[in-house]
Scaffold this active site. Structure first.
Site, PDB file in Angstrom:
ATOM      1  N   HIS A 196      -3.789   6.908   2.476  1.00 11.20           N
ATOM      2  CA  HIS A 196      -4.098   5.587   1.925  1.00 11.20           C
ATOM      3  C   HIS A 196      -5.493   5.176   2.402  1.00 11.20           C
ATOM      4  O   HIS A 196      -5.854   5.391   3.561  1.00 11.20           O
ATOM      5  CB  HIS A 196      -3.050   4.576   2.403  1.00 11.20           C
ATOM      6  CG  HIS A 196      -3.390   3.165   2.040  1.00 11.20           C
ATOM      7  ND1 HIS A 196      -3.721   2.809   0.758  1.00 11.20           N
ATOM      8  CD2 HIS A 196      -3.471   2.030   2.790  1.00 11.20           C
ATOM      9  CE1 HIS A 196      -3.979   1.504   0.728  1.00 11.20           C
ATOM     10  NE2 HIS A 196      -3.838   1.022   1.947  1.00 11.20           N
TER      11      HIS A 196
ATOM     12  N   CYS B 176       0.816  -1.230   0.000  1.00 13.53           N
ATOM     13  CA  CYS B 176       0.000   0.000   0.000  1.00 13.53           C
ATOM     14  C   CYS B 176       0.843   1.270   0.000  1.00 13.53           C
ATOM     15  O   CYS B 176       0.336   2.351  -0.273  1.00 13.53           O
ATOM     16  CB  CYS B 176      -0.938  -0.006   1.192  1.00 13.53           C
ATOM     17  SG  CYS B 176      -2.006  -1.439   1.169  1.00 13.53           S
TER      18      CYS B 176
ATOM     19  N   ASN C 219     -10.115  -0.601  -0.771  1.00 15.11           N
ATOM     20  CA  ASN C 219      -8.656  -0.490  -0.693  1.00 15.11           C
ATOM     21  C   ASN C 219      -8.049  -1.067  -1.973  1.00 15.11           C
ATOM     22  O   ASN C 219      -8.048  -2.280  -2.163  1.00 15.11           O
ATOM     23  CB  ASN C 219      -8.184  -1.264   0.546  1.00 15.11           C
ATOM     24  CG  ASN C 219      -6.683  -1.193   0.741  1.00 15.11           C
ATOM     25  OD1 ASN C 219      -5.945  -0.725  -0.127  1.00 15.11           O
ATOM     26  ND2 ASN C 219      -6.219  -1.664   1.879  1.00 15.11           N
TER      27      ASN C 219
HETATM   28  O1  UT7 Z   1      -3.968  -1.577   3.249  1.00  9.54           O
HETATM   29  C1  UT7 Z   1      -3.068  -2.468   3.817  1.00  9.54           C
HETATM   30  C2  UT7 Z   1      -3.083  -2.352   5.267  1.00  9.54           C
HETATM   31  N1  UT7 Z   1      -4.298  -2.907   5.785  1.00  9.54           N
HETATM   32  C3  UT7 Z   1      -4.991  -2.245   6.689  1.00  9.54           C
HETATM   33  O2  UT7 Z   1      -4.659  -1.151   7.037  1.00  9.54           O
HETATM   34  C4  UT7 Z   1      -6.179  -2.973   7.305  1.00  9.54           C
HETATM   35  C5  UT7 Z   1      -6.204  -2.728   8.784  1.00  9.54           C
HETATM   36  N2  UT7 Z   1      -7.221  -3.490   9.454  1.00  9.54           N
HETATM   37  C6  UT7 Z   1      -8.548  -3.218   9.353  1.00  9.54           C
HETATM   38  O3  UT7 Z   1      -8.945  -2.359   8.623  1.00  9.54           O
HETATM   39  C7  UT7 Z   1      -9.481  -3.956  10.269  1.00  9.54           C
HETATM   40  O4  UT7 Z   1      -8.745  -4.707  11.209  1.00  9.54           O
HETATM   41  C8  UT7 Z   1     -10.492  -4.901   9.537  1.00  9.54           C
HETATM   42  C9  UT7 Z   1     -11.462  -4.079   8.734  1.00  9.54           C
HETATM   43  C10 UT7 Z   1      -9.709  -5.847   8.644  1.00  9.54           C
HETATM   44  C11 UT7 Z   1     -11.279  -5.710  10.564  1.00  9.54           C
HETATM   45  O5  UT7 Z   1     -11.925  -4.825  11.467  1.00  9.54           O
HETATM   46  P1  UT7 Z   1     -11.760  -5.008  13.025  1.00  9.54           P
HETATM   47  O6  UT7 Z   1     -12.553  -3.958  13.643  1.00  9.54           O
HETATM   48  O7  UT7 Z   1     -10.296  -5.032  13.354  1.00  9.54           O
HETATM   49  O8  UT7 Z   1     -12.435  -6.406  13.248  1.00  9.54           O
HETATM   50  P2  UT7 Z   1     -11.849  -7.667  14.019  1.00  9.54           P
HETATM   51  O9  UT7 Z   1     -10.973  -8.444  13.115  1.00  9.54           O
HETATM   52  O10 UT7 Z   1     -11.322  -7.265  15.342  1.00  9.54           O
HETATM   53  O11 UT7 Z   1     -13.182  -8.478  14.255  1.00  9.54           O
HETATM   54  C12 UT7 Z   1     -14.214  -7.991  15.143  1.00  9.54           C
HETATM   55  C13 UT7 Z   1     -15.381  -8.933  15.040  1.00  9.54           C
HETATM   56  C14 UT7 Z   1     -15.005 -10.399  15.139  1.00  9.54           C
HETATM   57  O12 UT7 Z   1     -16.091 -11.080  15.779  1.00  9.54           O
HETATM   58  P3  UT7 Z   1     -16.020 -11.458  17.339  1.00  9.54           P
HETATM   59  O13 UT7 Z   1     -14.811 -12.331  17.466  1.00  9.54           O
HETATM   60  O14 UT7 Z   1     -15.879 -10.164  18.063  1.00  9.54           O
HETATM   61  O15 UT7 Z   1     -17.309 -12.140  17.550  1.00  9.54           O
HETATM   62  C15 UT7 Z   1     -14.918 -10.847  13.708  1.00  9.54           C
HETATM   63  O16 UT7 Z   1     -15.145 -12.229  13.564  1.00  9.54           O
HETATM   64  O17 UT7 Z   1     -16.005  -8.790  13.746  1.00  9.54           O
HETATM   65  C16 UT7 Z   1     -16.044 -10.051  13.085  1.00  9.54           C
HETATM   66  N3  UT7 Z   1     -15.845  -9.824  11.656  1.00  9.54           N
HETATM   67  C17 UT7 Z   1     -16.857  -9.588  10.827  1.00  9.54           C
HETATM   68  N4  UT7 Z   1     -18.171  -9.499  11.008  1.00  9.54           N
HETATM   69  C18 UT7 Z   1     -18.926  -9.217   9.930  1.00  9.54           C
HETATM   70  C19 UT7 Z   1     -14.678  -9.800  10.984  1.00  9.54           C
HETATM   71  N5  UT7 Z   1     -14.914  -9.531   9.680  1.00  9.54           N
HETATM   72  C20 UT7 Z   1     -16.257  -9.404   9.559  1.00  9.54           C
HETATM   73  C21 UT7 Z   1     -17.100  -9.122   8.486  1.00  9.54           C
HETATM   74  N6  UT7 Z   1     -18.418  -9.036   8.711  1.00  9.54           N
HETATM   75  N7  UT7 Z   1     -16.628  -8.935   7.234  1.00  9.54           N
END
Ligand code: UT7
Length: 332
Positions: A256, A116, A286
């Site tokens: 970004h 990125c 993204n």
């Molecule tokens: O560009 C390259 C660099 N990349 C980035 O900068 C990405 C950085 N990371 C992010 O943007 C975020 O971490 C994500 C968007 C990938 C994920 O968001 P998050 O707020 O960090 O979610 P999480 O992984 O902590 O998951 C929270 C909850 C989990 O459920 P429980 O365990 O709390 O019950 C996940 O299983 O949300 C759940 N979850 C979803 N639910 C619905 C994870 N993905 C999804 C989804 N839809 N797509």
């Protein structure tokens, strides 16, 4: 008169027509529009669906737009730097393929793999080529066909990424405008959180790697999120400080587009109101190396000569950085 430096003198972009909306994704994985919008800010992304089309096929129209705007022939291009992690092939470089497709027969070129942050790395490199005095027209293109390496059964990654290309033309200037300063960083120990497991020399493609889905992007989102918020904000603040710039001096932050919450955190840390932040994540998601030039493409008409803009990125590697550009032209 200042010393010879490099100015961005034109912008081009391309996104495929096919849209993949949050509602489409609801039918593919266990997710919902509300979660995606509130956790990332994304509403839809573009997907290059046509068989036989690759990253170069998005870079080509983006560059052709620039040639048309500047009334340049393809043979006027001296060098093409292509930032991408989804090259058409492992080799040769996508830059070579692009040059062939547009007829840039006088250009040399190479690919830059910095995920990125690829566009910022390439912009800084292109700037130095111009500053060297040896080149007049350098194309820097950020392009990724992320849909080629995304597992559309993995809700943690498939909701984020999209396809697109953005390009800029760098030309010499002795005016005060141009690419003024850059701070680029990398930390390879972060590779564990965001990488593709197989397909490189470490783990060549095999039946096993395909069955284990190791040719898709692997991301530990939360860990990347934490590093991204700190990395992007720190380096942007450092760039302002070392150039004695304050938030009032900055016309635009070009961040970004990975997650709206990371963008907000960076803008807050720099003391910038939302009106000064370019955000198009809702419509493209993204697009990895393409997010920054696609922002410039979308906002080109609003940019004024002399505007101070800060481009900032964080991505796989880890790689991150920020670049200060004094915008060089008013759009017609
Ligand atoms: O560009 C390259 C660099 N990349 C980035 O900068 C990405 C950085 N990371 C992010 O943007 C975020 O971490 C994500 C968007 C990938 C994920 O968001 P998050 O707020 O960090 O979610 P999480 O992984 O902590 O998951 C929270 C909850 C989990 O459920 P429980 O365990 O709390 O019950 C996940 O299983 O949300 C759940 N979850 C979803 N639910 C619905 C994870 N993905 C999804 C989804 N839809 N797509």
């Amino acid at each position: 008169m200042n010393k010879r430096s490099a100015a961005i003198t034109a912008v081009g972009g391309y996104v495929p027509e096919t849209k993949l909306t949050n509602f489409d994704l609801e039918k593919m994985v266990d997710t919902n529009d509300e979660w995606i919008r509130t956790r990332t800010g994304i509403e839809e992304r573009r997907i290059l669906k046509e068989p036989g089309k690759a990253s170069s096929d998005m870079a080509v129209p983006a560059i052709q737009e620039i040639l048309k705007k500047k009334n340049l022939a393809p043979t006027d291009i001296d060098c093409i730097i292509c930032a991408t992690v989804t090259p058409d092939m492992v080799f040769p470089a996508t830059a070579n393929i692009i040059a062939d497709k547009i007829g840039a027969s006088n250009a040399w070129g190479f690919d830059m793999s910095a995920a990125c942050s690829g566009f910022l790395y390439a912009l800084t490199t292109g700037t130095m080529l111009i500053e060297s005095g040896r080149y007049q027209n350098v194309i820097v293109v950020g392009v990724d066909k992320m849909s080629a390496i995304i597992d559309y059964t993995d809700r943690a990654t498939c909701i984020i990424f999209g396809d697109g290309a953005g390009a800029v033309l760098l030309q010499p200037t002795e005016e005060a405008e141009g690419v003024k300063d850059s701070i680029l960083r990398s930390d390879g120990s972060g590779r564990q959180y965001l990488h593709m497991k197989a397909g490189g020399s470490l783990k060549p493609a095999s039946v096993e790697t395909v069955l284990a889905k190791e040719h898709y992007a692997y991301q530990e989102g939360q860990a990347v999120f934490k590093f991204a918020v700190k990395g992007m904000a720190d380096v942007s603040a450092e760039l302002l400080e070392r150039n004695q710039l304050t938030a009032d001096d900055i016309a635009w932050l070009v961040p970004h587009q990975a997650n709206l919450r990371i963008i907000d955190a960076t803008a807050n840390r720099m003391g910038l109101p939302k009106e000064k932040v370019m955000i198009n994540i809702q419509k493209y998601g993204n697009t990895t190396a393409a997010t920054l030039p696609l922002c410039l493409w979308d906002w080109e008409k609003q940019l004024k000569k002399g505007d101070n803009i800060v481009l900032a990125a964080f991505g796989g590697g880890f790689t991150w950085g920020a670049t200060w550009v004094k915008w060089a032209y008013d759009s017609e």
